[in-house]
Design a protein around this motif. Structure first.
Motif, mmCIF file in Angstrom:
data_model
loop_
_atom_site.group_PDB
_atom_site.id
_atom_site.type_symbol
_atom_site.label_atom_id
_atom_site.label_comp_id
_atom_site.label_asym_id
_atom_site.label_seq_id
_atom_site.Cartn_x
_atom_site.Cartn_y
_atom_site.Cartn_z
ATOM 1 N N ILE A 1 30.459 -7.350 7.593
ATOM 2 C CA ILE A 1 31.695 -7.406 8.356
ATOM 3 C C ILE A 1 32.018 -5.987 8.806
ATOM 4 N N PRO A 2 31.965 -5.708 10.110
ATOM 5 C CA PRO A 2 32.203 -4.342 10.577
ATOM 6 C C PRO A 2 33.637 -3.895 10.325
ATOM 7 N N ASP A 3 33.786 -2.658 9.918
ATOM 8 C CA ASP A 3 35.117 -2.073 9.741
ATOM 9 C C ASP A 3 35.658 -1.557 11.065
ATOM 10 N N PHE A 4 34.741 -1.222 11.991
ATOM 11 C CA PHE A 4 35.128 -0.711 13.305
ATOM 12 C C PHE A 4 34.308 -1.407 14.377
ATOM 13 N N VAL A 5 34.884 -1.530 15.563
ATOM 14 C CA VAL A 5 34.152 -2.040 16.722
ATOM 15 C C VAL A 5 34.318 -1.024 17.844
ATOM 16 N N ASN B 1 39.055 -3.305 12.275
ATOM 17 C CA ASN B 1 39.173 -4.626 11.672
ATOM 18 C C ASN B 1 40.419 -4.647 10.806
ATOM 19 N N ARG B 2 41.389 -5.432 11.212
ATOM 20 C CA ARG B 2 42.661 -5.457 10.489
ATOM 21 C C ARG B 2 42.881 -6.763 9.744
ATOM 22 N N VAL C 1 29.957 -0.061 11.551
ATOM 23 C CA VAL C 1 30.531 -0.012 12.888
ATOM 24 C C VAL C 1 29.702 -0.898 13.813
ATOM 25 N N GLN C 2 30.373 -1.746 14.549
ATOM 26 C CA GLN C 2 29.709 -2.633 15.494
ATOM 27 C C GLN C 2 29.725 -1.986 16.876
ATOM 28 N N PHE D 1 25.777 -0.968 12.614
ATOM 29 C CA PHE D 1 25.118 0.057 11.805
ATOM 30 C C PHE D 1 26.055 0.560 10.709
ATOM 31 N N PRO D 2 25.483 0.990 9.573
ATOM 32 C CA PRO D 2 26.317 1.692 8.587
ATOM 33 C C PRO D 2 26.790 3.009 9.189
#
Length: 486
Positions: A281-285, A298-299, A400-401, A407-408
């Motif tokens: 699950i990406p933390d950022f896009v 990702n909120r 991060v997507q 990618f990590p």
């Protein structure tokens, strides 16, 4: 006799407050683990609440792709102002509550997450033993032998060692002959290869069983290779196998195809030994919008937390009860601190990822790994004016997507190397050259490290052969001898 004396000494130390420690922990956890941290805090502190809509999202894993950009309610700030006056009182009576780590009692109800039950590796084997037509003592010995299998299904201990172990720790007296008979029964279980003492024996068991089950097929060459030329096979010395065994090249190829279909870890075929598939699950896009880069955090697992109005009312209701007031004030302060920590976590993550986006803009715009700039933690720390340890926590376990894959965050950090033109480029560019060369090489005559170094030099990078070998190993690529195919 030495005299004792009091000496006054001034020292300077740096101590982290509990609030700072909590923030550091929240910064380090990825998005999906943040949900668990928030739930745990809410369970221990009833003064902390979440909006109903966000509470549903927090428990709904299927909506993990959903991103919520709404900000917290403005009334939350009003709540903080309303209770702030209670956090400045110097009340000694509240100390017992303020520093208490656990305000639960043995009578409190405890809820545990249900665990899904599934048939284990051991249970599968024990079930097969139960259907065998053997006496009770032999069945018991087979069950004991199964207990000595490792996760891959191998039995690394011999009958003598097991017999001594059973006698010493379980007071069970058994002969080696009885144990060897039990071991043979275990080796006859499914999947084939269970109970083998080595990889060589494991593969032999599988090949011989395949030959018994399919009399029309010919596994003799494969059995011959595993039984007599296992060491040569492991080193991929195919020429030695053909010259010593008398096999032709085609016969060797057919035998190798049969061997490659075998399972080197038969214990891994059962449900409990297989690893669960982890969905990232990406933390950022980060996505491209023309010539601009856009960022979304990702909120989903950062719900809109607020102070419980019931606890605010308690401050007024228990105004005359100092002990109750101290308890309520402690819970309210803890809730406020946690909400602020979640907010600061979001702000820290955002400022760091934006700095990385700017630093690696060329990559995010094109997806070309060769355009990744050398970047270390200190580079970003200097930009955002944060400590290197904080940047390390942000980069830990975060994803991060992008338009070119997920990618990590650590993917974007790498050391630098200077090319022949004096430009500093990421070492990832060297690794990309190595990967391309290996992907396109002649597998019957793979490139050696010296040959890879020569290709890298032709591309404008002068590095030592040992450096090439180091980057190759970091990519998980074997040496040329082990990459050779026939």
């Amino acid at each position: 006799m030495s005299k004792q004396a009091l000496i006054q000494k001034q020292t300077q130390t740096l101590n982290l407050t509990p609030q700072q420690i909590q923030l550091m922990k929240l910064i380090e956890v990825p998005t999906m683990e943040l949900a668990a941290s928030i739930k745990e805090e809410m369970e221990s502190n009833p003064a902390l609440e979440v909006d109903d809509d966000d509470d549903e999202n927090l428990n709904d894993g299927d909506n993990a792709e959903d991103f919520d950009d709404e900000r917290r309610d403005e009334e939350q700030d009003d709540m903080f102002s309303e209770i702030s006056e209670f956090f400045n009182d110097d009340d000694e009576d509240e100390a017992a509550y303020k520093y208490s780590a656990n305000n639960t009692s043995p009578d409190d109800e405890r809820y545990e997450t249900p665990v899904v039950s599934e048939t284990s590796f051991t249970d599968t084997l024990l079930e097969q033993i139960s259907f065998r037509d053997i006496d009770e003592r032999k069945r018991k010995l087979c069950e004991l032998v199964i207990g000595y299998l490792d996760d891959s299904g191998y039995l690394k201990s011999d009958a003598g060692w097991i017999a001594n172990d059973l006698l010493l720790y379980q007071n069970i007296e058994v002969t080696e002959a009885e144990l060897n008979e039990a071991i043979d029964i275990v080796k006859d279980l499914d999947p084939a290869g269970i109970g083998a003492s080595s990889l060589q024996e494991c593969l032999l068991i599988q090949l011989r069983r395949l030959q018994e089950e399919d009399e029309g097929a010919d596994y003799s060459n494969a059995i011959n290779i595993i039984e007599n030329y296992f060491n040569e096979l492991s080193l991929k010395h195919y020429d030695k196998i053909t010259s010593r065994s008398g096999m032709s090249g085609d016969e060797l190829k057919d035998a190798l195809k049969q061997i490659r279909k075998l399972n080197p870890k038969p214990g891994g075929t059962t449900s409990s030994s297989t690893h669960n598939t982890n969905h990232v699950i990406p933390d950022f896009v980060v996505y491209n919008d023309g010539d601009d880069l856009e960022l979304s955090l990702n909120r989903l697992n950062e719900p809109r937390l607020h102070i419980s109005k019931d606890y605010l009312q308690m401050l007024k209701d228990y105004a005359g009860n100092r002990e109750a007031m101290a308890f309520v004030k402690n819970k309210l302060e803890s809730a406020k601190t946690f909400i602020e920590a979640v907010r600061q976590r979001k702000g820290t993550l955002e400022v760091v990822i934006r700095a990385i986006m700017d630093y690696q803009r060329d990559y995010f715009m094109t997806g070309d790994e060769s355009k990744l700039r050398p970047m270390i933690l200190k580079d970003i720390a200097d930009i955002v004016k944060l400590d290197v340890s904080t940047i390390s926590r942000v980069a830990n376990s975060k994803y991060v997507q992008t338009a070119y894959g997920t990618f990590p965050l650590k993917f974007f950090f790498s050391e630098g190397i200077v090319n022949d033109e004096g430009e500093e480029v990421s070492t990832r560019a060297i690794k990309q050259i190595i990967k391309e060369c290996v992907d396109n090489e002649d597998k019957t005559n793979p490139l050696t490290d010296d040959e890879l170094t020569a290709v890298i030099k032709e591309r404008g990078f002068t590095i030592a052969r040992r450096t090439t070998a180091k980057y190759r190993e970091q990519l998980g690529i074997q040496v040329s001898r082990l990459r050779r195919e026939i």
